[in-house]
Scaffold this active site. Structure first.
Site, PDB file in Angstrom:
ATOM      1  N   SER A   6       0.829  -1.206   0.000  1.00 22.91           N
ATOM      2  CA  SER A   6       0.000   0.000   0.000  1.00 22.91           C
ATOM      3  C   SER A   6       0.860   1.251   0.000  1.00 22.91           C
ATOM      4  CB  SER A   6      -0.924   0.018   1.219  1.00 22.91           C
ATOM      5  OG  SER A   6      -1.547   1.288   1.285  1.00 22.91           O
ATOM      6  N   HIS A  29      -1.194  -1.304  -4.198  1.00 26.44           N
ATOM      7  CA  HIS A  29      -2.469  -0.895  -3.589  1.00 26.44           C
ATOM      8  C   HIS A  29      -2.486   0.618  -3.432  1.00 26.44           C
ATOM      9  CE1 HIS A  29      -6.065  -1.800  -1.127  1.00 26.44           C
ATOM     10  NE2 HIS A  29      -5.663  -0.822  -0.332  1.00 26.44           N
ATOM     11  N   ASP A  31      -4.647   3.763  -2.094  1.00 30.02           N
ATOM     12  CA  ASP A  31      -5.746   4.163  -1.212  1.00 30.02           C
ATOM     13  C   ASP A  31      -6.192   5.591  -1.492  1.00 30.02           C
ATOM     14  OD1 ASP A  31      -6.106   1.881   0.593  1.00 30.02           O
ATOM     15  OD2 ASP A  31      -4.057   2.300   1.250  1.00 30.02           O
ATOM     16  N   MET A  33      -8.701   8.538  -0.614  1.00 32.76           N
ATOM     17  CA  MET A  33      -9.570   8.947   0.514  1.00 32.76           C
ATOM     18  C   MET A  33     -10.083  10.356   0.272  1.00 32.76           C
ATOM     19  SD  MET A  33      -7.190   7.740   3.659  1.00 32.76           S
ATOM     20  CE  MET A  33      -6.540   6.067   3.768  1.00 32.76           C
ATOM     21  N   HIS A  62      -8.240   1.351  -4.160  1.00 35.20           N
ATOM     22  CA  HIS A  62      -9.215   1.212  -3.066  1.00 35.20           C
ATOM     23  C   HIS A  62      -9.847   2.581  -2.807  1.00 35.20           C
ATOM     24  CE1 HIS A  62      -9.667   0.140   1.535  1.00 35.20           C
ATOM     25  NE2 HIS A  62     -10.827   0.315   0.945  1.00 35.20           N
ATOM     26  N   MET A  64     -11.918   4.877  -0.831  1.00 38.95           N
ATOM     27  CA  MET A  64     -12.591   5.168   0.443  1.00 38.95           C
ATOM     28  C   MET A  64     -13.247   6.534   0.278  1.00 38.95           C
ATOM     29  SD  MET A  64      -9.640   3.642   2.859  1.00 38.95           S
ATOM     30  CE  MET A  64      -8.514   3.630   1.477  1.00 38.95           C
ATOM     31  N   MET A 133     -11.665  -5.674   5.199  1.00 42.19           N
ATOM     32  CA  MET A 133     -10.822  -4.723   5.936  1.00 42.19           C
ATOM     33  C   MET A 133     -10.680  -5.176   7.381  1.00 42.19           C
ATOM     34  SD  MET A 133     -11.000  -0.956   4.504  1.00 42.19           S
ATOM     35  CE  MET A 133      -9.417  -0.819   5.339  1.00 42.19           C
ATOM     36  N   ASP A 167      -7.009  -6.345   3.986  1.00 48.19           N
ATOM     37  CA  ASP A 167      -6.397  -5.013   4.051  1.00 48.19           C
ATOM     38  C   ASP A 167      -6.429  -4.474   5.480  1.00 48.19           C
ATOM     39  OD1 ASP A 167      -5.367  -2.528   3.488  1.00 48.19           O
ATOM     40  OD2 ASP A 167      -7.144  -1.773   2.445  1.00 48.19           O
TER      41      ASP A 167
HETATM   42  C1  DX5 Z   1      -6.403   1.866   5.409  1.00 44.29           C
HETATM   43  C2  DX5 Z   1      -5.958   1.478   4.029  1.00 44.29           C
HETATM   44  C3  DX5 Z   1      -4.948   0.397   4.023  1.00 44.29           C
HETATM   45  C4  DX5 Z   1      -3.647   0.805   4.672  1.00 44.29           C
HETATM   46  C5  DX5 Z   1      -2.979  -0.409   5.214  1.00 44.29           C
HETATM   47  O1  DX5 Z   1      -7.438   2.788   5.314  1.00 44.29           O
HETATM   48  O2  DX5 Z   1      -7.050   1.017   3.276  1.00 44.29           O
HETATM   49  O3  DX5 Z   1      -4.708  -0.050   2.702  1.00 44.29           O
HETATM   50  O4  DX5 Z   1      -2.779   1.451   3.803  1.00 44.29           O
HETATM   51  O5  DX5 Z   1      -1.874  -0.024   5.953  1.00 44.29           O
HETATM   52  P1  DX5 Z   1      -1.124  -0.992   6.957  1.00 44.29           P
HETATM   53  O6  DX5 Z   1      -0.628  -2.146   6.159  1.00 44.29           O
HETATM   54  O7  DX5 Z   1      -0.048  -0.139   7.510  1.00 44.29           O
HETATM   55  O8  DX5 Z   1      -2.146  -1.436   7.990  1.00 44.29           O
HETATM   56 ZN    ZN Z   2      -6.589   0.032   1.339  1.00 45.44          ZN
END
Ligand code: DX5
Ligand code: ZN
Length: 208
Positions: A6, A29, A31, A33, A62, A64, A133, A167
């Site tokens: 990620s 990955h 993310d 947001m 991903h 969010m 998650m 995740d």
């Molecule tokens: C959290 C993200 C994850 C995050 C995971 O909101 O969706 O993908 O980056 O990070 P680690 O591996 O540090 O828990």
């Molecule tokens: Zn994620």
């Protein structure tokens, strides 16, 4: 095991080099947001587009995001391969899956820790992947909620040949649990990007 580092845990001032660090992984990955669905803002299509030429990995995006429907096209054009939306977002899940497919991309749905598998059961036949998650979305570096791992097998019971991604909180301590969960894909941010030797860490996860 498919390994998807990620980028959230990377140094954002050097994204090109950070992407290079994880070139031995399978997927990357990403993310996204929006500061509404989760209390944090990361990056969007422009950043994904600028790192696309730097990496040959499958881009596992991903979202969010509270209302992802209007963003799918831009994410697809930025270079996503897989696009995951949240089961808890405010847009219609059927419409989101259709839009992702219309853009020629692979659809996925992610479940927050409190959301049960039953919420997405009827969509499973149309999905490339389901994402479980194991932390509250929004931030990297949290501890894995191991009592959510049962959802992987619940999903597989409904559809054996779907990919399931885990995740959140995957690291050296939770590695064996993650490996035994039945998941096909592991996301790891902190554990890979903050490791002294990210390549070694990727190899460790890949062996599971
Ligand atoms: C959290 C993200 C994850 C995050 C995971 O909101 O969706 O993908 O980056 O990070 P680690 O591996 O540090 O828990
Ligand atoms: Zn994620």
């Amino acid at each position: 095991m498919i390994v998807s580092p990620s980028l959230l845990a990377a140094d954002f001032s050097r994204l090109g080099e950070e992407t290079e660090k994880v070139r031995s992984a399978d997927w990357l990955h990403l993310d996204v947001m929006d500061g509404v669905f989760v209390p944090n803002i990361s990056f969007g299509p422009a950043v994904i587009k600028s790192i696309r030429p730097e990496s040959k990995l499958v881009f596992d995006v991903h979202l969010m995001v509270e209302r992802p429907l209007g963003m799918i096209k831009a994410i697809a054009e930025a270079g996503a391969d897989i696009i995951a939306v949240h089961a808890e977002c405010k847009d219609d899940l059927g419409a989101l899956i259709r839009e992702i497919k219309a853009c020629g991309k692979l659809p996925a749905i992610a479940l927050k820790p409190a959301t049960e598998v039953s919420k997405i059961a009827k969509y499973l036949p149309e999905l490339y992947m389901a994402m479980v998650m194991t932390v509250e979305p929004g931030f990297g570096g949290q501890e894995m909620l191991t009592d959510k791992l049962y959802k992987v097998r619940e999903i597989k019971k409904l559809r054996e040949d779907i990919l399931v991604e885990l995740d959140g909180g995957v690291n050296d301590d939770t590695l064996s649990l993650a490996g035994a969960s039945g998941a096909d894909v592991l996301v790891a941010g902190t554990a890979i990007f903050k490791a002294e030797n990210p390549e070694e860490e990727i190899r460790l996860f890949a062996q599971l």
